[in-house]
Write a protein that holds these residues in place. Structure first.
Motif, PDB file in Angstrom:
ATOM      1  N   HIS A   1       0.855  -1.196   0.000  1.00  0.00           N
ATOM      2  CA  HIS A   1       0.000   0.000   0.000  1.00  0.00           C
ATOM      3  C   HIS A   1       0.882   1.235   0.000  1.00  0.00           C
ATOM      4  O   HIS A   1       1.818   1.333   0.803  1.00  0.00           O
ATOM      5  CB  HIS A   1      -0.907   0.017   1.236  1.00  0.00           C
ATOM      6  N   THR A   2       0.612   2.163  -0.901  1.00  0.00           N
ATOM      7  CA  THR A   2       1.253   3.473  -0.858  1.00  0.00           C
ATOM      8  C   THR A   2       0.205   4.449  -0.320  1.00  0.00           C
ATOM      9  O   THR A   2      -0.915   4.502  -0.827  1.00  0.00           O
ATOM     10  CB  THR A   2       1.746   3.921  -2.244  1.00  0.00           C
ATOM     11  N   PRO A   3       0.554   5.192   0.729  1.00  0.00           N
ATOM     12  CA  PRO A   3      -0.431   6.086   1.336  1.00  0.00           C
ATOM     13  C   PRO A   3      -0.740   7.291   0.453  1.00  0.00           C
ATOM     14  O   PRO A   3      -0.004   7.582  -0.495  1.00  0.00           O
ATOM     15  CB  PRO A   3       0.240   6.512   2.646  1.00  0.00           C
ATOM     16  N   PRO A   4      -1.805   8.001   0.768  1.00  0.00           N
ATOM     17  CA  PRO A   4      -2.164   9.182  -0.007  1.00  0.00           C
ATOM     18  C   PRO A   4      -0.977  10.147  -0.130  1.00  0.00           C
ATOM     19  O   PRO A   4      -0.284  10.433   0.850  1.00  0.00           O
ATOM     20  CB  PRO A   4      -3.293   9.820   0.810  1.00  0.00           C
ATOM     21  N   GLY A   5      -0.753  10.597  -1.356  1.00  0.00           N
ATOM     22  CA  GLY A   5       0.260  11.607  -1.613  1.00  0.00           C
ATOM     23  C   GLY A   5       1.697  11.132  -1.717  1.00  0.00           C
ATOM     24  O   GLY A   5       2.587  11.932  -1.975  1.00  0.00           O
ATOM     25  N   GLU A   6       1.966   9.844  -1.531  1.00  0.00           N
ATOM     26  CA  GLU A   6       3.353   9.357  -1.587  1.00  0.00           C
ATOM     27  C   GLU A   6       3.794   9.171  -3.039  1.00  0.00           C
ATOM     28  O   GLU A   6       3.201   8.405  -3.792  1.00  0.00           O
ATOM     29  CB  GLU A   6       3.501   8.031  -0.843  1.00  0.00           C
ATOM     30  N   TRP A   7       4.880   9.871  -3.432  1.00  0.00           N
ATOM     31  CA  TRP A   7       5.446   9.724  -4.771  1.00  0.00           C
ATOM     32  C   TRP A   7       6.109   8.357  -4.880  1.00  0.00           C
ATOM     33  O   TRP A   7       6.906   7.982  -4.017  1.00  0.00           O
ATOM     34  CB  TRP A   7       6.482  10.814  -5.043  1.00  0.00           C
ATOM     35  N   HIS A   8       5.784   7.621  -5.946  1.00  0.00           N
ATOM     36  CA  HIS A   8       6.325   6.281  -6.121  1.00  0.00           C
ATOM     37  C   HIS A   8       6.268   5.878  -7.591  1.00  0.00           C
ATOM     38  O   HIS A   8       5.684   6.572  -8.420  1.00  0.00           O
ATOM     39  CB  HIS A   8       5.551   5.273  -5.260  1.00  0.00           C
ATOM     40  N   TRP A   9       6.885   4.752  -7.876  1.00  0.00           N
ATOM     41  CA  TRP A   9       6.766   4.099  -9.183  1.00  0.00           C
ATOM     42  C   TRP A   9       6.797   2.600  -8.942  1.00  0.00           C
ATOM     43  O   TRP A   9       7.230   2.138  -7.890  1.00  0.00           O
ATOM     44  CB  TRP A   9       7.877   4.540 -10.153  1.00  0.00           C
ATOM     45  N   HIS A  10       6.326   1.829  -9.921  1.00  0.00           N
ATOM     46  CA  HIS A  10       6.384   0.369  -9.830  1.00  0.00           C
ATOM     47  C   HIS A  10       6.547  -0.210 -11.216  1.00  0.00           C
ATOM     48  O   HIS A  10       6.147   0.397 -12.207  1.00  0.00           O
ATOM     49  CB  HIS A  10       5.156  -0.225  -9.112  1.00  0.00           C
ATOM     50  N   GLY A  11       7.180  -1.381 -11.251  1.00  0.00           N
ATOM     51  CA  GLY A  11       7.404  -2.027 -12.536  1.00  0.00           C
ATOM     52  C   GLY A  11       8.071  -3.376 -12.383  1.00  0.00           C
ATOM     53  O   GLY A  11       8.258  -3.882 -11.273  1.00  0.00           O
ATOM     54  N   ALA A  12       8.430  -3.949 -13.522  1.00  0.00           N
ATOM     55  CA  ALA A  12       8.993  -5.296 -13.569  1.00  0.00           C
ATOM     56  C   ALA A  12      10.486  -5.292 -13.274  1.00  0.00           C
ATOM     57  O   ALA A  12      11.184  -4.296 -13.484  1.00  0.00           O
ATOM     58  CB  ALA A  12       8.748  -5.908 -14.942  1.00  0.00           C
ATOM     59  N   ALA A  13      10.980  -6.435 -12.808  1.00  0.00           N
ATOM     60  CA  ALA A  13      12.418  -6.649 -12.628  1.00  0.00           C
ATOM     61  C   ALA A  13      13.085  -6.678 -13.997  1.00  0.00           C
ATOM     62  O   ALA A  13      12.415  -6.875 -15.020  1.00  0.00           O
ATOM     63  CB  ALA A  13      12.646  -7.970 -11.897  1.00  0.00           C
ATOM     64  N   PRO A  14      14.405  -6.497 -14.041  1.00  0.00           N
ATOM     65  CA  PRO A  14      15.098  -6.498 -15.335  1.00  0.00           C
ATOM     66  C   PRO A  14      14.967  -7.804 -16.114  1.00  0.00           C
ATOM     67  O   PRO A  14      15.018  -7.792 -17.347  1.00  0.00           O
ATOM     68  CB  PRO A  14      16.558  -6.248 -14.957  1.00  0.00           C
ATOM     69  N   ASP A  15      14.791  -8.915 -15.405  1.00  0.00           N
ATOM     70  CA  ASP A  15      14.781 -10.212 -16.079  1.00  0.00           C
ATOM     71  C   ASP A  15      13.489 -11.006 -15.871  1.00  0.00           C
ATOM     72  O   ASP A  15      13.464 -12.206 -16.061  1.00  0.00           O
ATOM     73  CB  ASP A  15      15.975 -11.038 -15.600  1.00  0.00           C
ATOM     74  N   HIS A  16      12.417 -10.319 -15.492  1.00  0.00           N
ATOM     75  CA  HIS A  16      11.132 -10.986 -15.263  1.00  0.00           C
ATOM     76  C   HIS A  16       9.981 -10.095 -15.726  1.00  0.00           C
ATOM     77  O   HIS A  16      10.056  -8.872 -15.612  1.00  0.00           O
ATOM     78  CB  HIS A  16      10.905 -11.262 -13.771  1.00  0.00           C
ATOM     79  N   PHE A  17       8.921 -10.729 -16.178  1.00  0.00           N
ATOM     80  CA  PHE A  17       7.659 -10.030 -16.344  1.00  0.00           C
ATOM     81  C   PHE A  17       7.068  -9.848 -14.953  1.00  0.00           C
ATOM     82  O   PHE A  17       7.473 -10.523 -13.995  1.00  0.00           O
ATOM     83  CB  PHE A  17       6.691 -10.854 -17.204  1.00  0.00           C
ATOM     84  N   MET A  18       6.097  -8.946 -14.811  1.00  0.00           N
ATOM     85  CA  MET A  18       5.393  -8.773 -13.546  1.00  0.00           C
ATOM     86  C   MET A  18       3.977  -8.320 -13.850  1.00  0.00           C
ATOM     87  O   MET A  18       3.757  -7.516 -14.759  1.00  0.00           O
ATOM     88  CB  MET A  18       6.096  -7.734 -12.664  1.00  0.00           C
TER      89      MET A  18
END
Length: 137
Positions: free
Chosen positions: A85-102
């Motif tokens: 969980h990212t709380p309200p207003g928290e700057w973030h990013w998400h994505g796949a590992a270099p060698d895996h799909f996600m």
């Protein structure tokens, strides 16, 4: 009770994502619901741009390996079954590992219009920022 129409899979917009990312909208709440839920599938190395959600965001990983990182340098490695969980207003990013799909289910709320998840999108995550976070794998 109502069976809602299926929304076709869409390529994620290049302004908000780097690499090959595909989105399947699962739910856009019918008022008064404010729910927005989508399955997002990332190819290796692909990721979101920096963003924040006015009402927070919950991610549930369904496949592969990935990362979620914040502006302060915190990194969480994501695996199937993980929920973050990212709380309200928290700057973030998400994505796949270099060698895996996600793949993950992204769940958030809109502030009024359920088709808009009240997200502020800014610059892309640089390759250096991504590589630094990926050292956590």
């Amino acid at each position: 009770m109502e069976l809602l129409p299926k929304i076709p899979t869409a390529k994620a917009p290049a302004e908000r994502f780097s690499g090959d990312v595909w989105v399947d909208m699962l739910a856009q709440g019918v008022p008064p619901s404010r729910l927005v839920a989508a399955e997002v599938r990332f190819a290796p190395c692909s990721r979101t741009a920096w963003h924040r959600h006015a009402l927070g965001q919950t991610l549930h990983v369904t496949a592969g390996r990935g990362l979620v990182a914040t502006r302060d340098g915190s990194v969480i490695v994501l695996r199937p079954g993980d929920t973050v969980h990212t709380p309200p207003g928290e700057w973030h990013w998400h994505g796949a590992a270099p060698d895996h799909f996600m793949a993950h289910i992204a769940i958030s709320e809109s502030g009024g219009d359920p088709a808009v998840a009240d997200v502020d999108w800014v610059e892309h995550v640089t390759d250096d920022e991504y590589r630094t976070a990926a050292t956590s794998l």
